[in-house]
Design an enzyme around this catalytic site. Structure first.
Site, PDB file in Angstrom:
ATOM      1  N   ASP A 313       0.836  -1.188   0.000  1.00  0.00           N
ATOM      2  CA  ASP A 313       0.000   0.000   0.000  1.00  0.00           C
ATOM      3  C   ASP A 313       0.871   1.237   0.000  1.00  0.00           C
ATOM      4  O   ASP A 313       1.672   1.452   0.904  1.00  0.00           O
ATOM      5  CB  ASP A 313      -0.944  -0.047   1.195  1.00  0.00           C
ATOM      6  CG  ASP A 313      -1.909  -1.215   1.027  1.00  0.00           C
ATOM      7  OD1 ASP A 313      -2.850  -1.064   0.247  1.00  0.00           O
ATOM      8  OD2 ASP A 313      -1.663  -2.265   1.616  1.00  0.00           O
ATOM      9  N   THR A 314       0.692   2.053  -1.023  1.00  0.00           N
ATOM     10  CA  THR A 314       1.637   3.085  -1.402  1.00  0.00           C
ATOM     11  C   THR A 314       0.868   4.201  -2.078  1.00  0.00           C
ATOM     12  O   THR A 314      -0.226   3.982  -2.594  1.00  0.00           O
ATOM     13  CB  THR A 314       2.667   2.484  -2.401  1.00  0.00           C
ATOM     14  OG1 THR A 314       3.328   1.381  -1.789  1.00  0.00           O
ATOM     15  CG2 THR A 314       3.694   3.497  -2.856  1.00  0.00           C
TER      16      THR A 314
END
Length: 502
Positions: A313-314
């Site tokens: 998750d970025t």
């Protein structure tokens, strides 16, 4: 750079499941005055007290993916990279860049549908500590889409950064609070580890693909795999293939397998372990490795890395100004809500990037004090005839190089515009859910059934995902017309991102 810092800061408040001042960041920056692409490393270093023996003596064969241990094993590096980029290129005061982020944290920010779903999911899995639950599930009530959340502790942290820059986070009240939180729970980092954290400038990696010069972030990130994959596929007449047909997917998946096999053998922090990137991204090396590829059958899966990684998750931010300066900023926590740990009253979500370290003493990516772990984070730029053409990036952990590969094939080989390229159906090869086998080919539902059947006939184990699947990553980009200089932005329909011009 001011725009990228402002977006990165705001997302640290608005999108706390994806990024935070408690995470890491990497940049590619195009300086229009010198016509040069620069790389900025904002990876956090392992604490001085970090050691393989600490984990082994407690019966651990791997670093935990959630909780206090990965939360405090590495120092957050993103803020140091903001400050370094601002010192070199900023034109507005840092306080102006962070004003919106501070306002959202103090006054409250709207909960998106995606954030609401991830809060419910992570809270339901007991992945969040008590301080995180107090912030994101106030009074025990799951927030709905459109609700308002506040983070006054994070507002104070951002105000210190806005006022004092690097020292406002890595010294003073914030550093003391984080170190105290670590000590109270038996964690790793302390004040000295924060004082030592700095971002560093370096040279990006680059290679040509059909006369387009493509830049990627170097080790400890996995950017070289994109260039290796492009080298592997360059001799094929891809432009004549069906973009949704089995031949193209089969070819690209094999390139991915080879490049990822190389990645997991050698990728590490180059300050501690030399990484032979010049050879890995060379055309002769691709010629050698291409012999493994078959037009008829999937590669033997013993070429797939011996361990997989899960969904990451970025956030990715791309920004281009009127003078042609460009920033590609990739910023992350790794897992959703990172370690699941909020550091006390600071309101800071701490990453779990250190879970990527190996506890094998013989592995290049083994845990060592002061070392940066292997990073899935990568940012990209592309130049045509020496002029900026494309700024590109995405979230997706292990999938990021695969998304870069498919996006560049769409842009270069098929001539799609940036929005078309991002909306194309995608596949991701590997393990992206707990319990998956490592030989899965995950594929979005919009691929024709005939393509899926032919891939299965060639030996691929296909897993069908929904038509627009969030697990296949969120990508964004800006195209700069090399003749007119006009900008075209693209935003992934799988995410809450947007392309904004002003």
């Amino acid at each position: 750079m001011d725009a990228a810092i402002a977006a990165g800061g705001a997302l640290s408040v608005l999108y706390p499941h994806m990024t935070s001042v408690g995470g890491d960041a990497f940049w590619l920056i195009y300086d229009a005055s010198s016509r040069r692409v620069r790389y900025l490393n904002g990876g956090g270093r392992a604490a001085r007290s970090a050691s393989i023996d600490w984990f082994r003596s407690r019966g651990m064969q791997e670093i935990p993916l959630r909780g206090f241990l990965p939360a405090t094993l590495t120092v957050p590096g993103a803020v140091a990279s903001w400050c370094a980029a601002h010192e070199e290129y900023g034109r507005l005061p840092l306080s102006r860049d962070l004003a919106s982020a501070i306002g959202y944290a103090r006054e409250g920010y709207p909960v998106t549908g995606r954030l609401a779903r991830w809060i419910e999911m992570c809270a339901g899995e007991n992945a969040l500590n008590a301080h995180a639950l107090a912030l994101f599930v106030p009074n025990g009530t799951m927030p709905r889409a459109g609700a308002r959340l506040r983070n006054s502790g994070l507002a104070r942290v951002l105000e210190r950064i806005a006022s004092d820059g690097h020292q406002g986070f890595y010294s003073g009240d914030t550093a003391r609070a984080l170190a105290s939180f670590s000590r109270a729970g038996g964690g790793f980092f302390d004040e000295a580890d924060f004082h030592a954290q700095q971002a560093s400038w370096g040279e990006p990696l680059s290679a040509t693909y059909r006369e387009v010069e493509i830049f990627e972030t170097p080790p400890p990130t996995q950017g070289f795999t994109v260039l290796e994959m492009l080298n592997l596929i360059e001799p094929y007449g891809i432009g004549k293939m069906d973009p949704l047909g089995p031949a193209l997917a089969h070819l690209l998946v094999q390139a991915k397998q080879i490049a990822y096999h190389d990645r997991d053998r050698v990728l590490a922090d180059p300050e501690f372990q030399p990484v032979p990137v010049e050879r890995l991204i060379s055309k002769p090396y691709a010629d050698e490795r291409r012999r493994l590829m078959s037009a008829d059958r999937a590669l033997p899966w013993n070429l797939v890395p011996s361990f997989g990684t899960l969904a990451g998750d970025t956030v990715f931010v791309s920004a281009v100004d009127a003078e042609g300066n460009a920033a590609a900023l990739i910023q992350s926590l790794y897992f959703t809500f990172g370690s699941g740990v909020v550091a006390g009253d600071t309101g800071i979500v701490l990453q779990n990037r250190s879970a990527y370290f190996s506890l094998d003493p013989g592995h290049p990516n083994r845990l060592e004090p002061g070392k940066r772990p292997m990073h899935t984070l990568i940012a990209s730029m592309a130049l045509k005839s020496g002029r900026p053409w494309q700024v590109l990036g995405c979230m997706g952990a292990d999938g990021q190089p695969q998304i870069h590969l498919q996006s560049y094939v769409s842009l270069v080989d098929f001539g799609f515009d940036i929005q078309q390229a991002l909306e194309m159906p995608r596949w991701l090869s590997g393990r992206f859910n707990i319990g998956d086998s490592r030989d899965l080919l995950n594929i979005e539902g919009r691929f024709p059934e005939a393509t899926v059947q032919e891939l299965e006939r060639r030996g691929h184990t296909v897993n069908r995902w929904p038509d627009f699947c969030e697990l296949v990553g969120h990508a964004h980009g800006i195209t700069i017309d090399p003749v007119s200089g006009m900008r075209a932005g693209g935003a992934d329909p799988r995410s809450d991102g947007a392309a904004i011009g002003y």
